[in-house]
Design a protein around this motif. Sequence first.
Motif, short mmCIF file in Angstrom:
data_model
loop_
_atom_site.label_atom_id
_atom_site.label_comp_id
_atom_site.label_asym_id
_atom_site.label_seq_id
_atom_site.Cartn_x
_atom_site.Cartn_y
_atom_site.Cartn_z
N THR A 9 3.01 1.30 -3.71
CA THR A 9 1.82 1.12 -5.25
C THR A 9 0.52 2.05 -4.54
O THR A 9 0.08 2.85 -5.80
CB THR A 9 1.67 -0.22 -5.91
OG1 THR A 9 0.71 -0.68 -5.06
CG2 THR A 9 3.27 -0.30 -6.13
N GLY A 10 -0.34 2.14 -3.40
CA GLY A 10 -1.51 2.59 -2.73
C GLY A 10 -2.33 1.60 -3.62
O GLY A 10 -3.53 1.56 -3.32
N GLN A 11 -2.23 -0.21 -3.28
CA GLN A 11 -2.91 -0.86 -3.71
C GLN A 11 -2.58 -1.93 -2.81
O GLN A 11 -1.53 -2.34 -3.36
CB GLN A 11 -3.36 -0.81 -5.24
CG GLN A 11 -4.17 0.15 -5.75
CD GLN A 11 -4.19 -0.50 -7.92
OE1 GLN A 11 -4.58 -0.66 -7.67
NE2 GLN A 11 -5.16 1.05 -8.19
N LEU A 43 -8.35 5.08 2.98
CA LEU A 43 -7.98 4.09 2.54
C LEU A 43 -9.94 3.12 2.76
O LEU A 43 -10.43 2.69 3.12
CB LEU A 43 -7.06 2.68 3.78
CG LEU A 43 -6.82 1.49 3.72
CD1 LEU A 43 -5.97 1.61 2.34
CD2 LEU A 43 -6.32 0.77 4.14
N LEU A 72 -4.77 10.96 3.50
CA LEU A 72 -4.52 9.18 2.88
C LEU A 72 -6.11 8.30 3.24
O LEU A 72 -5.54 8.97 4.16
CB LEU A 72 -3.22 8.84 2.76
CG LEU A 72 -2.49 9.43 1.55
CD1 LEU A 72 -1.21 7.98 1.99
CD2 LEU A 72 -3.32 8.73 0.00
N LYS A 85 -6.16 9.59 -2.28
CA LYS A 85 -5.10 10.90 -1.85
C LYS A 85 -6.72 11.62 -1.95
O LYS A 85 -7.14 11.89 -2.96
CB LYS A 85 -4.33 11.34 -3.40
CG LYS A 85 -3.41 10.29 -2.71
CD LYS A 85 -2.00 11.08 -3.56
CE LYS A 85 -1.06 9.97 -3.93
NZ LYS A 85 0.43 10.52 -4.46
N VAL A 89 -7.32 0.51 -1.82
CA VAL A 89 -7.33 0.87 -2.29
C VAL A 89 -6.20 2.14 -1.58
O VAL A 89 -7.51 2.77 -1.04
CB VAL A 89 -7.89 1.15 -3.07
CG1 VAL A 89 -6.74 2.66 -4.44
CG2 VAL A 89 -8.18 0.01 -4.50
N ALA A 90 -5.11 3.05 -1.93
CA ALA A 90 -5.06 4.43 -1.22
C ALA A 90 -5.85 5.29 -1.61
O ALA A 90 -4.75 5.96 -3.14
CB ALA A 90 -3.67 4.40 -0.48
N LEU A 108 0.45 -1.11 0.17
CA LEU A 108 -0.08 0.15 0.01
C LEU A 108 0.92 1.02 -0.33
O LEU A 108 0.51 2.78 -0.60
CB LEU A 108 -1.13 -0.14 1.56
CG LEU A 108 -1.92 -0.94 0.87
CD1 LEU A 108 -2.56 -1.20 2.35
CD2 LEU A 108 -2.88 -0.47 0.16
N LYS A 109 2.17 1.25 0.50
CA LYS A 109 2.64 2.44 0.68
C LYS A 109 3.90 2.93 -0.51
O LYS A 109 3.70 3.57 -0.53
CB LYS A 109 4.27 2.44 1.94
CG LYS A 109 4.43 3.65 2.31
CD LYS A 109 5.27 3.23 3.61
CE LYS A 109 6.19 4.73 3.63
NZ LYS A 109 5.73 5.06 5.11
#
Length: 103
Positions: free
Chosen positions: A46-48, A90, A88, A61, A58-59, A43-44
């Motif tokens: 790629t955000g997924q 989640l 952010l 913004k 999914v993170a 998650l940190k």
Amino acid sequence: MPKLMSKAELIQEIAKQQKSDNLTRKDIKDVLESLATVGYKQLKKTGQFLLPGFAKFVAIKKPATKAHNGINPFTKEPMIFKAKLARLVLRARPVKAAKDALA
């Protein structure tokens, strides 16, 4: 409201579901903790994070917002909405298999 399953209860249930008895509760606990660690790193990075058969995390913004005037929809009185910092958020989106399991 039903009681949520604790981590210990989850480990106990997984241990019951195992066909082979060679996995101990400690092994299952280690797997769960390493799964969480891998998920946090992914998650940190790629955000997924996809947990196959369960959910996609999914993170998202959210941009900063300024303070603005508005109307309270319940009382119809004017009010000021506070400013919010960028953040952010989640989100967990269930995969098709999880949706089908509920049907």
